[in-house]
Scaffold this active site. Sequence first.
Site, PDB file in Angstrom:
ATOM      1  N   ALA A   1      33.902  46.890  53.538  1.00  0.00           N
ATOM      2  CA  ALA A   1      34.736  47.233  52.378  1.00  0.00           C
ATOM      3  C   ALA A   1      34.096  46.707  51.096  1.00  0.00           C
ATOM      4  CB  ALA A   1      36.138  46.655  52.545  1.00  0.00           C
ATOM      5  N   TYR A   2      33.662  45.462  51.152  1.00  0.00           N
ATOM      6  CA  TYR A   2      33.040  44.837  49.977  1.00  0.00           C
ATOM      7  C   TYR A   2      31.748  45.566  49.592  1.00  0.00           C
ATOM      8  CZ  TYR A   2      30.559  41.208  47.326  1.00  0.00           C
ATOM      9  OH  TYR A   2      29.850  40.516  46.375  1.00  0.00           O
ATOM     10  N   ALA A   3      30.883  45.801  50.608  1.00  0.00           N
ATOM     11  CA  ALA A   3      29.609  46.474  50.334  1.00  0.00           C
ATOM     12  C   ALA A   3      29.854  47.875  49.776  1.00  0.00           C
ATOM     13  CB  ALA A   3      28.763  46.538  51.607  1.00  0.00           C
TER      14      ALA A   3
ATOM     15  N   SER B   1      32.494  48.924  48.113  1.00  0.00           N
ATOM     16  CA  SER B   1      33.049  48.864  46.753  1.00  0.00           C
ATOM     17  C   SER B   1      31.936  48.635  45.733  1.00  0.00           C
ATOM     18  CB  SER B   1      34.088  47.747  46.651  1.00  0.00           C
ATOM     19  OG  SER B   1      33.479  46.461  46.707  1.00  0.00           O
TER      20      SER B   1
END
Length: 262
Positions: free
Chosen positions: A157-159, A161
């Site tokens: 999710a972080y990557a 975003s």
Amino acid sequence: MPLLAGRTVVVSGVGAGLGHRVAAAVVRDGGNAVLGARTEANLARCAADIDPDGTRTAYRAADITDEGQCEALAALARERFGGIDAVVHVAAFDTYFGGLADADFTTWQAVLDVNLLGTLRMTRACLPALRARGGGSVVFIGTQSAVAAPSQVRQAAYAASKGALTSAMYALARELGPDRIRVNTVLPGWMWGPPVQAYVRFTARSEGVAEDVVLGRLTERMALPEPATDGDVADAAVFLASDRARAITGQSLLVNAGELMR
Ligand SMILES: NC(=O)C1=CN([C@@H]2O[C@H](COP(=O)(O)OP(=O)(O)OC[C@H]3O[C@@H](n4cnc5c(N)ncnc54)[C@H](O)[C@@H]3O)[C@@H](O)[C@H]2O)C=CC1
Ligand SMILES: Cc1ncc2c(c1O)C(=O)OC2
């Protein structure tokens, strides 16, 4: 002339880590820094630290998930310093790591709302002021995990975003280029600042090994002997924010001690 003499730079996400270093670098290099974050006490501490006279900083609580608060931060820059020349987007939801199989998509949506949409919201809030100056600079903070298999896992999710932000940069560089507004991204790798220091302390304690051992594991893949610091990443961001980067737009700059080189 100092790099940012007479320039005003908005910085989002000013906490203990990179945001503080960017704000400090702006003031060091002769500019005015307008600081935003969710916690006003952190902002007051940062301003007192980097600008004891209070002449070259202004701050206000600003959660980048709230459009009104983004606009209020931009308005503060205009009121206090007469405009905006650059904005450096440090604010991020960077503490959530979890695998896809047990993903809580509500949290994943929150990650996207801060890292992708929040950064774009904050950018939009600054656009009228940047245009009024006849141009300026937008600096996104991405991550090396957005462009290559990272040294971390369980962070899709972080990557995603941050990767989406890097993709948005290409479109925005074209869209805003005619107004002389440049859009670039700094991609840190493991960045030696409070959050990574806390990670190393925690891992060393929980595995019963020395902190040097954990740090050694992190630096193993780097070309240089030490990881980049948050100050190194801040220096890249203020360069891109400054007129010395006037011909640079739509670019990603990895600041990671050469981690992906071997
Ligand atoms: N620590 C590292 O090694 C790496 C960090 N990064 C990126 O660098 C930047 C700075 O990271 P660090 O200094 O490590 O952490 P940090 O925790 O100091 O930076 C994130 C800041 O954003 C603030 N924030 C979170 N949600 C917000 C919201 N909705 N509105 C306003 N502010 C909000 C946090 O309170 C915090 O102060 C982040 O964008 C992070 O994703 C990228 C690659 C590696
Ligand atoms: C938030 C965060 N912490 C640590 C690391 C990264 C990151 O994005 C990264 O890309 O490489 C190490």
